[in-house]
Design an enzyme around this catalytic site. Sequence first.
Site, PDB file in Angstrom:
ATOM      1  N   PHE A  48       0.450  -1.725   0.258  1.00 38.09           N
ATOM      2  CA  PHE A  48      -0.441   0.282   0.298  1.00 38.09           C
ATOM      3  C   PHE A  48       1.265   1.520  -0.185  1.00 38.09           C
ATOM      4  O   PHE A  48       2.134   0.813   0.652  1.00 38.09           O
ATOM      5  CB  PHE A  48      -0.759  -0.021   1.119  1.00 38.09           C
ATOM      6  N   VAL A  76       1.911  -1.893   4.618  1.00 37.70           N
ATOM      7  CA  VAL A  76       2.079   0.137   4.455  1.00 37.70           C
ATOM      8  C   VAL A  76       3.065   0.215   4.840  1.00 37.70           C
ATOM      9  O   VAL A  76       4.174   0.015   4.963  1.00 37.70           O
ATOM     10  CB  VAL A  76       0.841  -0.013   5.178  1.00 37.70           C
ATOM     11  N   CYS A  77       3.329   1.234   3.790  1.00 38.56           N
ATOM     12  CA  CYS A  77       4.870   1.766   3.053  1.00 38.56           C
ATOM     13  C   CYS A  77       4.664   2.531   4.593  1.00 38.56           C
ATOM     14  O   CYS A  77       4.516   3.621   4.319  1.00 38.56           O
ATOM     15  CB  CYS A  77       5.038   2.671   1.860  1.00 38.56           C
ATOM     16  N   VAL A  78       6.327   2.779   5.019  1.00 37.61           N
ATOM     17  CA  VAL A  78       6.412   3.241   6.429  1.00 37.61           C
ATOM     18  C   VAL A  78       6.427   5.046   6.004  1.00 37.61           C
ATOM     19  O   VAL A  78       6.270   6.431   6.671  1.00 37.61           O
ATOM     20  CB  VAL A  78       7.487   2.708   7.129  1.00 37.61           C
ATOM     21  N   ALA A  91       3.015   6.525   4.933  1.00 34.42           N
ATOM     22  CA  ALA A  91       2.272   6.480   6.203  1.00 34.42           C
ATOM     23  C   ALA A  91       2.358   7.653   7.144  1.00 34.42           C
ATOM     24  O   ALA A  91       1.305   7.834   7.465  1.00 34.42           O
ATOM     25  CB  ALA A  91       2.609   4.530   6.633  1.00 34.42           C
TER      26      ALA A  91
END
Lengths: 101, 128, 119
Positions: C39, C77-79, C82
């Site tokens: 994501f 989820v891409c840090v 995010a």
Amino acid sequence: MMLHTVNKSPFERNALSSCLRLAKKGSGILLIEDAVYGALADNAEGKKLAERNGDFKLYVLGPDLEARGVADKPLIDGVTVVDYGGFVDLAAEHDAVQSWL
Amino acid sequence: MEDDDEFEGEVKRFLYVNRKAPHGTIYALETLETVLIAAAFDQDVSMVFIDDGVYQIKKDWDTTNVNMKNFSKTYRALDGYDVEKLYVEKESMEARGLTEDDLIVDVEVLSAAELSDLMDAQDVVISS
Amino acid sequence: MKFGILVNEGPFTHQASDTAYHFAKNALAKGHEINRVFFYNDGVNNANKLSEPQADDRNLVKLWSELAVEHKLDLVVCVAAALRRGIKDELIPEGFRISGLGQLVEAGIEGDRLMVFGD
């Protein structure tokens, strides 16, 4: 050969026209989401796409036609309607997939 | 990104397709971040700029008065990450009244037909 | 076949995440493997468990989470994306995890196809 997916209405964006300009002849093109309007035979954009349908294998996502109330409209010649399972099959059958967003 | 540098394996052809103008949406900026990571994995990375994506590499951005990040210099830094395959579609560039002199990085300008062959030969295509 | 999936939009403004979900579900039903769903961009908003759609709407956050649990999917989820959007560990639903962009590249390298769903 590559599968190209397009998700924009050709009335609003240039995703489909750019895909038609840059996709290699013989590629598969699957119209999804708002791009499904481009597969209808009775509208101006569908008529434009119909002129190119010998160059590509054209597919349209049935659930997106249904959701938009256009599933019973005539499609341009040579377009195959697929469901999500058919989308998966197309992705698997082609060598790679490019999304035109 | 703890494991990023530890991956070893095959080399694939990764193509990043840029078709959106900068600033109006975040895609140009966040795509660049991805490109830099792919290069760190020693993949065969190419970037192509078509349609409004050509505007991403227009030189002379001044974002002072819109107060948004000026990431224009990152395109110049790509070379240092061994991302050297940058392509621009001739038709898109000309339609926007731009020439290579307007661009902030050295690119190879290809016709739609040439680009078509190049794009078709990729393994992974990440577009935004 | 091993599919990687990239979702670049959240669950409400665009249809991308819905289409990606149906693709994933049907790929699994056909016996394919999903090696990762990544994501990115506003796609990180699919991992906000505080999201409360109205009762007559589908709950995509929950659907992704349930699909992940059922099929042991790796939802990443891409840090960086995010953090920008305030998606932190305490908001992450079951089945999702936060990690780096390297996970996307790795999914592209290890998978047979990378599918991009965005806008």
